[in-house]
Design an enzyme around this catalytic site. Structure first.
Site, mmCIF file in Angstrom:
data_model
loop_
_atom_site.group_PDB
_atom_site.id
_atom_site.type_symbol
_atom_site.label_atom_id
_atom_site.label_comp_id
_atom_site.label_asym_id
_atom_site.label_seq_id
_atom_site.Cartn_x
_atom_site.Cartn_y
_atom_site.Cartn_z
ATOM 1 N N CYS A 15 49.303 23.441 -3.134
ATOM 2 C CA CYS A 15 49.617 24.730 -2.506
ATOM 3 C C CYS A 15 50.756 25.312 -3.326
ATOM 4 O O CYS A 15 51.720 24.595 -3.643
ATOM 5 C CB CYS A 15 50.060 24.529 -1.057
ATOM 6 S SG CYS A 15 50.706 26.038 -0.291
ATOM 7 N N THR A 16 50.630 26.571 -3.685
ATOM 8 C CA THR A 16 51.623 27.150 -4.600
ATOM 9 C C THR A 16 52.988 27.343 -3.937
ATOM 10 O O THR A 16 53.962 27.664 -4.622
ATOM 11 C CB THR A 16 51.115 28.493 -5.172
ATOM 12 O OG1 THR A 16 50.747 29.351 -4.086
ATOM 13 C CG2 THR A 16 49.922 28.269 -6.066
ATOM 14 N N HIS A 17 53.052 27.164 -2.639
ATOM 15 C CA HIS A 17 54.357 27.215 -1.965
ATOM 16 C C HIS A 17 55.155 25.917 -2.139
ATOM 17 O O HIS A 17 56.364 25.899 -1.876
ATOM 18 C CB HIS A 17 54.169 27.454 -0.460
ATOM 19 C CG HIS A 17 53.956 28.892 -0.106
ATOM 20 N ND1 HIS A 17 52.783 29.545 -0.368
ATOM 21 C CD2 HIS A 17 54.774 29.801 0.485
ATOM 22 C CE1 HIS A 17 52.890 30.805 0.051
ATOM 23 N NE2 HIS A 17 54.082 30.983 0.581
ATOM 24 N N CYS A 47 46.782 30.963 -5.507
ATOM 25 C CA CYS A 47 46.787 30.418 -4.150
ATOM 26 C C CYS A 47 45.684 29.363 -4.105
ATOM 27 O O CYS A 47 44.519 29.672 -4.403
ATOM 28 C CB CYS A 47 46.491 31.548 -3.160
ATOM 29 S SG CYS A 47 46.268 31.005 -1.456
ATOM 30 N N ASN A 48 46.049 28.157 -3.787
ATOM 31 C CA ASN A 48 45.036 27.094 -3.739
ATOM 32 C C ASN A 48 44.019 27.347 -2.637
ATOM 33 O O ASN A 48 42.833 27.039 -2.788
ATOM 34 C CB ASN A 48 45.702 25.746 -3.509
ATOM 35 C CG ASN A 48 46.444 25.260 -4.732
ATOM 36 O OD1 ASN A 48 45.886 24.571 -5.571
ATOM 37 N ND2 ASN A 48 47.702 25.630 -4.863
ATOM 38 N N THR A 49 44.493 27.885 -1.518
ATOM 39 C CA THR A 49 43.589 28.126 -0.392
ATOM 40 C C THR A 49 42.508 29.132 -0.793
ATOM 41 O O THR A 49 41.311 28.904 -0.580
ATOM 42 C CB THR A 49 44.392 28.643 0.818
ATOM 43 O OG1 THR A 49 45.477 27.742 1.066
ATOM 44 C CG2 THR A 49 43.526 28.752 2.042
ATOM 45 N N GLU A 109 58.722 29.501 2.785
ATOM 46 C CA GLU A 109 58.887 30.942 3.017
ATOM 47 C C GLU A 109 60.253 31.245 3.631
ATOM 48 O O GLU A 109 60.795 32.335 3.467
ATOM 49 C CB GLU A 109 57.772 31.460 3.937
ATOM 50 C CG GLU A 109 56.424 31.606 3.263
ATOM 51 C CD GLU A 109 56.284 32.912 2.461
ATOM 52 O OE1 GLU A 109 56.939 33.907 2.792
ATOM 53 O OE2 GLU A 109 55.515 32.909 1.482
ATOM 54 N N ASP A 113 48.632 35.940 -4.296
ATOM 55 C CA ASP A 113 48.796 34.818 -3.371
ATOM 56 C C ASP A 113 48.983 35.418 -1.980
ATOM 57 O O ASP A 113 49.172 36.633 -1.832
ATOM 58 C CB ASP A 113 50.033 33.979 -3.760
ATOM 59 C CG ASP A 113 50.287 32.810 -2.796
ATOM 60 O OD1 ASP A 113 49.324 32.094 -2.461
ATOM 61 O OD2 ASP A 113 51.434 32.616 -2.366
ATOM 62 N N SER A 114 48.972 34.566 -0.980
ATOM 63 C CA SER A 114 49.219 35.032 0.384
ATOM 64 C C SER A 114 50.672 35.472 0.579
ATOM 65 O O SER A 114 50.971 36.200 1.518
ATOM 66 C CB SER A 114 48.890 33.912 1.365
ATOM 67 O OG SER A 114 49.643 32.762 1.040
ATOM 68 N N TYR A 134 47.466 32.108 4.797
ATOM 69 C CA TYR A 134 46.016 32.044 4.682
ATOM 70 C C TYR A 134 45.511 30.656 5.117
ATOM 71 O O TYR A 134 44.404 30.512 5.593
ATOM 72 C CB TYR A 134 45.580 32.240 3.224
ATOM 73 C CG TYR A 134 45.579 33.643 2.682
ATOM 74 C CD1 TYR A 134 46.153 34.719 3.368
ATOM 75 C CD2 TYR A 134 44.987 33.903 1.444
ATOM 76 C CE1 TYR A 134 46.135 36.007 2.821
ATOM 77 C CE2 TYR A 134 44.965 35.180 0.902
ATOM 78 C CZ TYR A 134 45.542 36.221 1.589
ATOM 79 O OH TYR A 134 45.524 37.485 1.042
ATOM 80 N N GLY A 135 46.370 29.658 4.899
ATOM 81 C CA GLY A 135 45.918 28.265 4.989
ATOM 82 C C GLY A 135 45.506 27.783 6.364
ATOM 83 O O GLY A 135 44.886 26.727 6.491
HETATM 84 N N1 DGL Z 1 50.221 29.451 -1.280
HETATM 85 C C1 DGL Z 1 49.002 29.165 -0.592
HETATM 86 C C2 DGL Z 1 48.215 28.075 -1.317
HETATM 87 O O1 DGL Z 1 48.455 27.822 -2.484
HETATM 88 C C3 DGL Z 1 49.069 28.800 0.833
HETATM 89 C C4 DGL Z 1 50.019 29.393 1.772
HETATM 90 C C5 DGL Z 1 49.317 29.936 2.973
HETATM 91 O O2 DGL Z 1 48.941 29.164 3.874
HETATM 92 O O3 DGL Z 1 49.088 31.135 2.964
HETATM 93 O O4 DGL Z 1 47.349 27.463 -0.742
#
Ligand code: DGL
Length: 293
Positions: free
Chosen positions: A201-203, A84-86, A164, A21-22, A53-54
């Protein structure tokens, strides 16, 4: 394009499962994977140096995702989980092409499946990063499964920063939730509001209790962790890659920046204490191009 390692290395069931993931968000997925497959070894990479990443362009997201996955692949993995969904929305095809025959599993399709299982009326809200929403992959994955679905997608980039930071509740978090979501869940006729919210988003799962408090009990809140774990178990079983020789596997944690911070914040996501010494700092500079290419 195949790497040298890939051509030479047989995929063996004793290899670990690579997860990236990011940042620490994918630890919510890792937690579900470990619960589902306790006898497997896992190696998790959080690309904390380049989070988020998003908000990045598709070209950067693809490049970062490939570099993160190459780091794991060089170590030897039998499967890659894009937690990571992104990255799943933007880079899954590139990852699948580069690492074939190593199976690559994203979290977006499992998340869409979970949303479609949960909804009653087919009105689904997707909360995700800007890039995931802009690319439209979630909306497409839901309507492919349920063509009559009404999907409202909302980017919530501040949720990533809050998660975060370890801020998961309190008035500031509730205020941000209202700012993003009132136009979906408060404005207009109640009968038109979504009945299901997918955390794309996994966050975001660490914010679920506060989302529940703000939205009330009627909205189903789902994420992709459990359905991703089920997909992983299924794919490994079908390919004969499950290991049966140990009851408890290992978890190796890698980060591209700030092991201390990763351990502190990551503990909330993983649901168990972590020390900085549990997190190895890695440099992705070598992973610019596929080795042997
Ligand atoms: N955890 C990432 C996701 O699932 C996104 C967080 C990011 O923007 O890096 O999309």
């Amino acid at each position: 394009m195949r790497s040298k390692l890939q051509r030479d290395q047989a995929i063996s069931n004793s290899l670990p499962i690579g997860v990236f993931d990011s940042g620490v968000g994918g630890l919510t997925v890792l937690r579900a994977l470990v619960n589902r497959l306790p006898g497997e070894d896992f190696v998790y990479l959080g690309d904390t140096a380049r989070l988020p990443y998003g908000t990045k362009s598709p070209a950067s997201i693809r490049q970062y995702s490939l570099q993160a996955a190459r780091q794991l692949h060089e170590r030897g993995v039998k499967c890659l989980v894009v937690a990571c969904n992104t990255a799943s929305a933007i880079a899954l095809d590139a990852l699948t092409d580069e690492f074939d025959p190593v199976p690559v599993i994203g979290v977006l399709e499992p998340g869409a499946a979970a949303a479609c299982q949960a909804t009653r009326a087919g009105r689904i809200a997707v909360l995700a990063t800007e890039s995931t929403v802009r690319g439209g992959a979630y909306q497409a994955a839901i309507t492919r499964r349920r063509p009559d679905a009404i999907v409202t997608a909302r980017s919530c980039p501040l949720f990533v920063a809050l998660a975060e930071e370890g801020w998961t509740d309190g008035p500031i978090v509730e205020g941000v939730i209202h700012r993003y979501l009132d136009e979906i869940f408060v404005a207009g006729a109640a009968a038109a509001h979504p009945d299901t919210l997918v955390l794309g988003c996994t966050h975001f799962p660490v914010l679920a209790p506060t989302l529940r408090k703000v939205l009330g009990p009627a909205v189903a809140i789902v994420d992709s962790a459990e359905t991703t774990a089920a997909s992983l178990a299924d794919i490994l079983a079908r390919r004969g890659l499950l290991r049966h020789d140990q009851a408890t596997g290992t978890v190796t944690l890698l980060a591209t920046d700030g092991p201390e911070r990763f351990a502190r914040v990551g503990a909330v996501f993983l649901g168990r204490p972590l020390a900085p010494a549990d997190v190895e700092l890695v440099d992705l500079a070598f992973a610019q191009t596929p080795s042997g290419a």
